[in-house]
Design an enzyme around this catalytic site. Structure first.
Site, PDB file in Angstrom:
ATOM      1  N   GLY A   6      -4.710  -5.046  -3.094  1.00  0.00           N
ATOM      2  CA  GLY A   6      -5.698  -4.061  -3.500  1.00  0.00           C
ATOM      3  C   GLY A   6      -4.967  -2.808  -3.919  1.00  0.00           C
ATOM      4  N   HIS A   7      -5.319  -2.281  -5.074  1.00  0.00           N
ATOM      5  CA  HIS A   7      -4.664  -1.063  -5.559  1.00  0.00           C
ATOM      6  C   HIS A   7      -5.711   0.000  -5.763  1.00  0.00           C
ATOM      7  CE1 HIS A   7      -0.848  -2.916  -6.302  1.00  0.00           C
ATOM      8  NE2 HIS A   7      -1.442  -3.888  -6.936  1.00  0.00           N
ATOM      9  N   ASP A  63       0.812  -1.215   0.000  1.00  0.00           N
ATOM     10  CA  ASP A  63       0.000   0.000   0.000  1.00  0.00           C
ATOM     11  C   ASP A  63       0.847   1.268   0.000  1.00  0.00           C
ATOM     12  OD1 ASP A  63      -2.381  -1.615   0.184  1.00  0.00           O
ATOM     13  OD2 ASP A  63      -1.720  -2.026   2.227  1.00  0.00           O
ATOM     14  N   ASP A  76       3.259  15.032   1.072  1.00  0.00           N
ATOM     15  CA  ASP A  76       2.376  16.076   1.629  1.00  0.00           C
ATOM     16  C   ASP A  76       2.069  15.818   3.105  1.00  0.00           C
ATOM     17  OD1 ASP A  76       1.139  13.869   0.120  1.00  0.00           O
ATOM     18  OD2 ASP A  76      -0.735  14.628   0.985  1.00  0.00           O
TER      19      ASP A  76
HETATM   20  P1  IMP Z   1      -2.527 -13.135   2.802  1.00  0.00           P
HETATM   21  O1  IMP Z   1      -1.605 -12.656   1.744  1.00  0.00           O
HETATM   22  O2  IMP Z   1      -3.978 -12.845   2.511  1.00  0.00           O
HETATM   23  O3  IMP Z   1      -2.277 -14.561   3.185  1.00  0.00           O
HETATM   24  O4  IMP Z   1      -2.231 -12.288   4.127  1.00  0.00           O
HETATM   25  C1  IMP Z   1      -0.989 -12.397   4.822  1.00  0.00           C
HETATM   26  C2  IMP Z   1      -0.532 -11.030   5.323  1.00  0.00           C
HETATM   27  O5  IMP Z   1      -0.177 -10.210   4.221  1.00  0.00           O
HETATM   28  C3  IMP Z   1      -1.611 -10.241   6.085  1.00  0.00           C
HETATM   29  O6  IMP Z   1      -0.976  -9.478   7.099  1.00  0.00           O
HETATM   30  C4  IMP Z   1      -2.171  -9.300   5.021  1.00  0.00           C
HETATM   31  O7  IMP Z   1      -2.752  -8.143   5.580  1.00  0.00           O
HETATM   32  C5  IMP Z   1      -0.906  -8.990   4.233  1.00  0.00           C
HETATM   33  N1  IMP Z   1      -1.170  -8.594   2.829  1.00  0.00           N
HETATM   34  C6  IMP Z   1      -1.422  -9.411   1.778  1.00  0.00           C
HETATM   35  N2  IMP Z   1      -1.578  -8.701   0.636  1.00  0.00           N
HETATM   36  C7  IMP Z   1      -1.405  -7.414   0.970  1.00  0.00           C
HETATM   37  C8  IMP Z   1      -1.418  -6.197   0.217  1.00  0.00           C
HETATM   38  O8  IMP Z   1      -1.616  -6.152  -0.996  1.00  0.00           O
HETATM   39  N3  IMP Z   1      -1.186  -5.036   0.916  1.00  0.00           N
HETATM   40  C9  IMP Z   1      -0.944  -5.055   2.252  1.00  0.00           C
HETATM   41  N4  IMP Z   1      -0.925  -6.160   2.997  1.00  0.00           N
HETATM   42  C10 IMP Z   1      -1.152  -7.335   2.361  1.00  0.00           C
HETATM   43 MG    MG Z   2      -3.042  -2.184  -1.417  1.00  0.00          MG
END
Ligand code: IMP
Ligand code: MG
Length: 340
Positions: free
Chosen positions: A46-47, A17, A287
């Site tokens: 998620g983007h 993120d 910012d």
């Molecule tokens: P999983 O990838 O759903 O198995 O989650 C494992 C860990 O990775 C958790 O702490 C999620 O919140 C984190 N995580 C997985 N994908 C993302 C992402 O795209 N952004 C931020 N955290 C992520």
């Molecule tokens: Mg994201």
């Protein structure tokens, strides 16, 4: 001025993120790649891309979709949830220019149930519940279905590495976009509080079937104030009171969970830049260092406070900061690449 590089990887330097989506969108308009291809784990990512009045959240389609002249690929190593994919393709109207490698692993309903029902994944690790961990586990066990086994995907199937390498042979520019962030890499992150795959630039190349010798640039995206969702160590984390006082509040694109907020972590930035083979860095959220920089598009509009922060960050990272994001919109960015 640096030559436009032909194959660029964009990855997140902290815990995800970092604003990669916005950086990808800017680079796409600027560099005009013919292909934008996604690596990374799958629909756990998620983007958010904001352009004018519109804000889009995507989980399967590459965030480069915003740039209309590129073909969009989902690389071989990426897990595909056919339902999420079809929904996004319809919503974004990208049918005809989006393609999936026929060997992508498939996320089934059963994977999602297992992800959510597992105390270890859902509670201890704090997974996104999107089925990625169980699907990658089935892939390793060699029991997962692949995209080529799913009739509804047949019209989208291609050989992603073949298309990408042929485009590079023709001298075209391609962008490989990473997802997640360095700190949740299965190998280099805060194990076991990590995702189910490596997230570094080498993995993004492998996900797309592009060999290391063909990569020209690795842009690592760092956030001025890093964030983390889910459980696990976060050495520079602030208290909720501190971040609220600063007016920083963020929510996840996939899970809508409130993100944890931290201070800049120079040590992590350096380690992450090293393993990613960072050639250039992008910094987002400048910012937040100084509100007066909001929306700036030229370096000379930045305040002393922001410049001091950037100098320190650049020394920590050990590579030039060439992109500085000053707000959520794609237009709110300072691009120094032409001055190199
Ligand atoms: P999983 O990838 O759903 O198995 O989650 C494992 C860990 O990775 C958790 O702490 C999620 O919140 C984190 N995580 C997985 N994908 C993302 C992402 O795209 N952004 C931020 N955290 C992520
Ligand atoms: Mg994201």
């Amino acid at each position: 001025m640096i030559e436009l590089m032909s194959c660029t990887i964009i990855v997140g330097g902290f815990f995800g993120d970092e604003g990669k989506g916005k950086i990808v969108a800017h680079i796409a308009y600027h560099d005009k790649p013919t292909i934008i291809s996604r690596g990374g784990v799958g629909p756990n990512a998620g983007h958010t891309v904001k352009m004018g009045e519109k804000e889009y959240g995507v989980r399967m389609v590459p965030c480069g979709f915003i740039y209309p002249d590129a073909r969009l690929f989902i690389g071989t190593g990426v897990l595909v949830d056919p339902r999420v994919f079809k929904k996004e393709v319809d919503m974004l109207n990208v049918r005809g220019r989006i393609f999936v490698d026929s060997r992508c692993g498939i996320i089934e309903e059963d994977h999602i149930q297992r992800d959510k029902a597992s105390d270890h994944l859902a509670k201890t690790i704090g997974s996104t519940g999107s089925g990625c961990g169980p699907a990658n586990s089935d892939r390793v066990m060699r029991s997962a279905r692949l995209a080529r086994d799913v009739p509804e995907l047949s019209e989208y199937l291609i050989d992603v590495p073949m298309e990408l390498n042929s485009a590079l042979d023709r001298g075209e520019s391609v962008l490989l976009e990473g997802t997640q962030g360095f700190g949740i890499s299965l190998y280099y992150g805060t194990y076991p509080f990590v995702t189910s795959k490596d997230t570094s630039a080498s993995q993004i190349a492998a996900d797309n079937g592009v060999g290391p010798t063909r990569i020209d640039d690795v842009i690592v995206v760092f956030k001025a104030y890093p964030t983390r969702v889910g459980e696990g160590p976060f050495s520079t984390e602030m208290t909720r009171e501190e971040s609220d006082e600063m007016g920083i509040q963020e929510f996840g694109t996939v899970t809508h969970r409130q993100r944890r907020i931290g201070e800049w972590d120079g040590k992590m930035a350096r380690y992450s830049a090293m393993i990613n083979g960072c050639t250039q860095a992008a910094i987002t959220g400048i910012d937040r260092i100084d509100e007066a920089c909001f929306g700036a598009t030229r370096y000379d509009q930045l305040t002393e406070k922001a410049i001091a922060f950037l100098k320190k960050a650049e020394a920590d990272i050990g590579a030039p900061i060439t992109l500085i994001s000053t707000g959520p919109d794609v237009s709110q960015i300072i691009d120094l690449r032409d001055e190199l």
